[in-house]
Design a protein around this motif. Sequence first.
Motif, PDB file in Angstrom:
ATOM      1  N   MET A   1       5.511   2.786  17.316  1.00 49.52           N
ATOM      2  CA  MET A   1       5.157   2.856  15.923  1.00 49.52           C
ATOM      3  C   MET A   1       4.436   4.179  15.676  1.00 49.52           C
ATOM      4  N   PRO A   2       4.869   4.963  14.675  1.00 46.88           N
ATOM      5  CA  PRO A   2       4.216   6.230  14.395  1.00 46.88           C
ATOM      6  C   PRO A   2       2.775   6.022  13.961  1.00 46.88           C
ATOM      7  N   GLU A   3       1.928   6.946  14.380  1.00 48.47           N
ATOM      8  CA  GLU A   3       0.525   6.855  14.008  1.00 48.47           C
ATOM      9  C   GLU A   3       0.303   7.497  12.654  1.00 48.47           C
ATOM     10  N   SER A   4      -0.775   7.115  12.007  1.00 43.96           N
ATOM     11  CA  SER A   4      -1.122   7.652  10.708  1.00 43.96           C
ATOM     12  C   SER A   4      -1.828   8.993  10.867  1.00 43.96           C
ATOM     13  N   ASN A   5      -1.512   9.887   9.980  1.00 40.74           N
ATOM     14  CA  ASN A   5      -2.222  11.159   9.884  1.00 40.74           C
ATOM     15  C   ASN A   5      -3.024  11.111   8.592  1.00 40.74           C
ATOM     16  N   PHE A   6      -3.980  10.174   8.503  1.00 38.66           N
ATOM     17  CA  PHE A   6      -4.708   9.932   7.271  1.00 38.66           C
ATOM     18  C   PHE A   6      -5.451  11.163   6.805  1.00 38.66           C
ATOM     19  N   SER A   7      -5.295  11.439   5.539  1.00 38.12           N
ATOM     20  CA  SER A   7      -6.025  12.504   4.870  1.00 38.12           C
ATOM     21  C   SER A   7      -6.240  12.055   3.429  1.00 38.12           C
ATOM     22  N   LEU A   8      -7.492  11.991   3.018  1.00 38.15           N
ATOM     23  CA  LEU A   8      -7.791  11.555   1.651  1.00 38.15           C
ATOM     24  C   LEU A   8      -7.133  12.476   0.633  1.00 38.15           C
ATOM     25  N   SER A   9      -7.086  13.759   0.929  1.00 37.00           N
ATOM     26  CA  SER A   9      -6.456  14.688  -0.013  1.00 37.00           C
ATOM     27  C   SER A   9      -4.959  14.409  -0.145  1.00 37.00           C
ATOM     28  N   THR A  10      -4.303  13.993   0.943  1.00 34.33           N
ATOM     29  CA  THR A  10      -2.888  13.634   0.879  1.00 34.33           C
ATOM     30  C   THR A  10      -2.696  12.375   0.040  1.00 34.33           C
ATOM     31  N   VAL A  11      -3.581  11.402   0.220  1.00 34.97           N
ATOM     32  CA  VAL A  11      -3.506  10.172  -0.571  1.00 34.97           C
ATOM     33  C   VAL A  11      -3.663  10.496  -2.052  1.00 34.97           C
ATOM     34  N   ILE A  12      -4.636  11.325  -2.387  1.00 32.73           N
ATOM     35  CA  ILE A  12      -4.866  11.702  -3.786  1.00 32.73           C
ATOM     36  C   ILE A  12      -3.675  12.485  -4.336  1.00 32.73           C
ATOM     37  N   ASP A  13      -3.146  13.415  -3.538  1.00 32.63           N
ATOM     38  CA  ASP A  13      -1.969  14.177  -3.980  1.00 32.63           C
ATOM     39  C   ASP A  13      -0.774  13.260  -4.217  1.00 32.63           C
ATOM     40  N   ASP A  14      -0.558  12.311  -3.307  1.00 32.62           N
ATOM     41  CA  ASP A  14       0.545  11.362  -3.483  1.00 32.62           C
ATOM     42  C   ASP A  14       0.351  10.518  -4.739  1.00 32.62           C
ATOM     43  N   ALA A  15      -0.867  10.074  -4.983  1.00 29.52           N
ATOM     44  CA  ALA A  15      -1.145   9.277  -6.184  1.00 29.52           C
ATOM     45  C   ALA A  15      -0.868  10.092  -7.442  1.00 29.52           C
ATOM     46  N   LYS A  16      -1.286  11.348  -7.442  1.00 32.12           N
ATOM     47  CA  LYS A  16      -1.018  12.217  -8.602  1.00 32.12           C
ATOM     48  C   LYS A  16       0.480  12.383  -8.825  1.00 32.12           C
ATOM     49  N   LYS A  17       1.236  12.551  -7.732  1.00 31.14           N
ATOM     50  CA  LYS A  17       2.693  12.715  -7.855  1.00 31.14           C
ATOM     51  C   LYS A  17       3.343  11.456  -8.398  1.00 31.14           C
ATOM     52  N   VAL A  18       2.905  10.288  -7.913  1.00 32.32           N
ATOM     53  CA  VAL A  18       3.488   9.030  -8.404  1.00 32.32           C
ATOM     54  C   VAL A  18       3.219   8.880  -9.900  1.00 32.32           C
ATOM     55  N   ILE A  19       2.029   9.266 -10.337  1.00 34.54           N
ATOM     56  CA  ILE A  19       1.666   9.114 -11.746  1.00 34.54           C
ATOM     57  C   ILE A  19       2.337  10.166 -12.628  1.00 34.54           C
ATOM     58  N   THR A  20       2.386  11.416 -12.172  1.00 34.22           N
ATOM     59  CA  THR A  20       2.895  12.496 -13.020  1.00 34.22           C
ATOM     60  C   THR A  20       4.392  12.751 -12.869  1.00 34.22           C
ATOM     61  N   ASP A  21       4.950  12.501 -11.692  1.00 31.85           N
ATOM     62  CA  ASP A  21       6.376  12.742 -11.447  1.00 31.85           C
ATOM     63  C   ASP A  21       6.936  11.656 -10.535  1.00 31.85           C
ATOM     64  N   PRO A  22       6.997  10.416 -11.036  1.00 29.21           N
ATOM     65  CA  PRO A  22       7.441   9.323 -10.156  1.00 29.21           C
ATOM     66  C   PRO A  22       8.872   9.498  -9.644  1.00 29.21           C
ATOM     67  N   PHE A  23       9.749  10.007 -10.471  1.00 29.51           N
ATOM     68  CA  PHE A  23      11.136  10.167 -10.034  1.00 29.51           C
ATOM     69  C   PHE A  23      11.227  11.188  -8.909  1.00 29.51           C
ATOM     70  N   GLY A  24      10.518  12.284  -9.042  1.00 29.18           N
ATOM     71  CA  GLY A  24      10.490  13.295  -7.988  1.00 29.18           C
ATOM     72  C   GLY A  24       9.846  12.767  -6.718  1.00 29.18           C
TER      73      GLY A  24
END
Length: 148
Positions: A1-24
């Motif tokens: 099972m791949p390990e997580s490369n947790f980064s809060l900034s990545t989580v925040i960036d992903d959340a912004k992308k889902v909200i602003t450009d969900p299709f992309g």
Amino acid sequence: MPESNFSLSTVIDDAKKVITDPFGFYRAMPDSGGFADPVIFVAVMGAAAGLIFSVLAMIGLGGAGGMGMAGGMALSAVILVPIGMIIGSFIGAAIVFVIWKLMGSDKNYETAYRCVAYSTAIMPVVALISMIPYVATLVRTLWGMMLL
């Protein structure tokens, strides 16, 4: 099972992308890579939403405030909301997976889980607007359906 490369900034960036450009975001989202990162994403979104619900409850706004939640009860949302969202995300992914299979999709459960997990990016926004009766439920339902 791949390990997580947790980064809060990545989580925040992903959340912004889902909200602003969900299709992309969903077009670029990998179909696989393990469950760790999506579960962490759900937990962070749940903690953020729980914190917002707690603050609103303590100042008497939002659905929780209307139920007369005391400070300690309101703060428990910071723990209970992420746990509930993680459990709910696995159940929601199972439902999405079954629907996909009935429609002839060849995607696996992990892909369904990733789609459901990243759709939780809207929960902090929903928590913020929860002080307006019925609007948060409507927004969560319609926006969540659009993301899936």
